[in-house]
Write a protein that holds these residues in place. Structure first.
Motif, PDB file in Angstrom:
ATOM      1  N   UNK A 230      75.628   1.865  15.731  1.00  0.00           N
ATOM      2  CA  UNK A 230      76.477   1.430  14.617  1.00  0.00           C
ATOM      3  C   UNK A 230      77.951   1.458  15.018  1.00  0.00           C
ATOM      4  N   UNK A 231      78.741   0.454  14.635  1.00  0.00           N
ATOM      5  CA  UNK A 231      80.180   0.515  14.885  1.00  0.00           C
ATOM      6  C   UNK A 231      80.796   1.760  14.260  1.00  0.00           C
ATOM      7  N   UNK A 232      81.674   2.428  14.991  1.00  0.00           N
ATOM      8  CA  UNK A 232      82.335   3.635  14.497  1.00  0.00           C
ATOM      9  C   UNK A 232      83.818   3.540  14.843  1.00  0.00           C
ATOM     10  N   UNK A 233      84.680   3.660  13.833  1.00  0.00           N
ATOM     11  CA  UNK A 233      86.119   3.452  14.021  1.00  0.00           C
ATOM     12  C   UNK A 233      86.905   4.600  13.409  1.00  0.00           C
ATOM     13  N   UNK A 234      88.132   4.746  13.850  1.00  0.00           N
ATOM     14  CA  UNK A 234      89.019   5.773  13.304  1.00  0.00           C
ATOM     15  C   UNK A 234      89.615   5.311  11.975  1.00  0.00           C
ATOM     16  N   UNK A 235      89.815   6.256  11.074  1.00  0.00           N
ATOM     17  CA  UNK A 235      90.493   5.961   9.811  1.00  0.00           C
ATOM     18  C   UNK A 235      91.925   5.502  10.095  1.00  0.00           C
ATOM     19  N   UNK A 236      92.436   4.647   9.236  1.00  0.00           N
ATOM     20  CA  UNK A 236      93.803   4.147   9.402  1.00  0.00           C
ATOM     21  C   UNK A 236      94.827   4.924   8.578  1.00  0.00           C
ATOM     22  N   UNK A 237      94.386   5.476   7.457  1.00  0.00           N
ATOM     23  CA  UNK A 237      95.340   6.089   6.533  1.00  0.00           C
ATOM     24  C   UNK A 237      95.557   7.577   6.802  1.00  0.00           C
ATOM     25  N   UNK A 238      94.744   8.156   7.657  1.00  0.00           N
ATOM     26  CA  UNK A 238      94.893   9.554   8.077  1.00  0.00           C
ATOM     27  C   UNK A 238      95.054  10.475   6.864  1.00  0.00           C
ATOM     28  N   UNK A 239      96.096  11.330   6.893  1.00  0.00           N
ATOM     29  CA  UNK A 239      96.246  12.329   5.838  1.00  0.00           C
ATOM     30  C   UNK A 239      96.804  11.759   4.532  1.00  0.00           C
ATOM     31  N   UNK A 240      97.130  10.474   4.515  1.00  0.00           N
ATOM     32  CA  UNK A 240      97.577   9.851   3.270  1.00  0.00           C
ATOM     33  C   UNK A 240      96.398   9.373   2.424  1.00  0.00           C
ATOM     34  N   UNK A 241      95.212   9.347   3.012  1.00  0.00           N
ATOM     35  CA  UNK A 241      94.053   8.727   2.357  1.00  0.00           C
ATOM     36  C   UNK A 241      93.679   9.402   1.045  1.00  0.00           C
ATOM     37  N   UNK A 242      93.758  10.733   0.981  1.00  0.00           N
ATOM     38  CA  UNK A 242      93.370  11.437  -0.228  1.00  0.00           C
ATOM     39  C   UNK A 242      94.230  11.060  -1.424  1.00  0.00           C
ATOM     40  N   UNK A 243      95.543  11.033  -1.210  1.00  0.00           N
ATOM     41  CA  UNK A 243      96.471  10.680  -2.291  1.00  0.00           C
ATOM     42  C   UNK A 243      96.272   9.236  -2.714  1.00  0.00           C
ATOM     43  N   UNK A 244      96.216   8.332  -1.732  1.00  0.00           N
ATOM     44  CA  UNK A 244      96.081   6.905  -2.036  1.00  0.00           C
ATOM     45  C   UNK A 244      94.743   6.626  -2.713  1.00  0.00           C
ATOM     46  N   UNK A 245      93.670   7.230  -2.210  1.00  0.00           N
ATOM     47  CA  UNK A 245      92.352   7.009  -2.791  1.00  0.00           C
ATOM     48  C   UNK A 245      92.237   7.558  -4.199  1.00  0.00           C
ATOM     49  N   UNK A 246      92.815   8.725  -4.448  1.00  0.00           N
ATOM     50  CA  UNK A 246      92.768   9.308  -5.791  1.00  0.00           C
ATOM     51  C   UNK A 246      93.527   8.425  -6.777  1.00  0.00           C
ATOM     52  N   UNK A 247      94.686   7.919  -6.357  1.00  0.00           N
ATOM     53  CA  UNK A 247      95.480   7.047  -7.227  1.00  0.00           C
ATOM     54  C   UNK A 247      94.733   5.754  -7.540  1.00  0.00           C
ATOM     55  N   UNK A 248      94.140   5.157  -6.510  1.00  0.00           N
ATOM     56  CA  UNK A 248      93.395   3.908  -6.710  1.00  0.00           C
ATOM     57  C   UNK A 248      92.174   4.135  -7.601  1.00  0.00           C
TER      58      UNK A 248
END
Length: 259
Positions: A230-248
């Motif tokens: 399976x393709x496996x890639x690194x996250x792009x948003x790093x430590x900002x992901x939690x804040x951005x995802x919660x807001x969205x």
């Protein structure tokens, strides 16, 4: 709060509580985040007070969606039955109720790994990906988020899947903290991660794995050595992901309630 922000996100961790207004058109912070250290006695009142302080600091209007990424499985209308990284007084508490009362407004609470996964699916490494995406965070433990055709399947705890041949609980064998504790090289660690992702691949047949957590910033040291199909890639948003995802996530919930 400046006009380019459409939502507000908070990411609650064992060591720090981070918050920022979020531009949902670009999937980025509208203003620099504010981080406040998690109090030593991280009780519901103590943590709730900090979140309220952050809302006041950014002067968040009443009609702006507020999302909170929280380090435990969150089931709407139900009380917590498990807590690892905050004070044990959280057990038996309705998290959404606690934060809504502390903030004096309705808020949306989502598991922190789920928030990061949603952010990567909407704005990051999995943007536009159809089918099943499994986002993982490699840190103290292994957090997971399952997203199918853009829809979150919440509260999975697949970091605790049992590995074969006596390897036991996956996160106790392959988390980033284990690599650090054993002073293990990245290539050797990748062999452990291969065992984990191979089992996930076998059970779920995803279209994509996304690997987040702080260690994703050095993904070139271990991702190429994870031997799966399976393709496996690194996250792009790093430590900002939690804040951005919660807001969205909060903004989508508010929109559904309005409809």
């Amino acid at each position: 709060m400046i006009e380019t922000a459409q939502a507000f996100g908070v990411d609650i961790g064992g060591s720090g509580i981070k918050a920022a207004p979020v531009n949902l058109e670009k999937g980025e912070f509208a203003e620099p985040r504010l981080k406040i250290l998690t109090p030593e006695h991280s009780t519901p009142k103590a943590v709730g007070d900090i979140v309220r302080q952050q809302l006041e600091h950014f002067e968040v209007p009443e009609d702006v969606p507020v999302g909170i990424a929280f380090p435990a499985p969150v089931k709407p209308g139900q009380k917590l039955d498990y807590m690892a990284n905050l004070d044990q007084s959280w057990i038996g508490v309705d998290v959404t109720e606690v934060f809504s009362e502390a903030c004096g407004r309705p808020v949306t609470v989502v598991n922190d790994a789920d928030a990061a996964g949603v952010a990567e699916q909407r704005f990051g490494a999995a943007a536009g990906q159809e089918g099943l995406v499994i986002a993982t965070t490699l840190g103290t433990g292994i957090g997971t988020a399952l997203i199918y055709d853009g829809v979150l399947i919440p509260n999975t705890e697949l970091g605790h899947i049992q590995l074969p041949k006596g390897k036991g609980d996956a996160e106790k064998y392959a988390a980033s903290s284990v690599r650090e504790k054993l002073d293990m090289g990245y290539k050797k660690w990748a062999k452990r991660l291969t065992k984990y992702y191979s089992l996930m691949e076998l059970y779920f047949s995803p279209q994509l794995f996304v690997v987040g957590g702080g260690v994703s910033r050095v993904s070139e040291k271990f991702l190429p050595y994870i031997d799966i199909k399976t393709p496996i890639v690194a996250a792009k948003l790093h430590n900002e992901a939690g804040i951005i995802g919660a807001a969205y996530y909060a903004s989508t919930k508010m929109q559904k309630n309005a409809d």
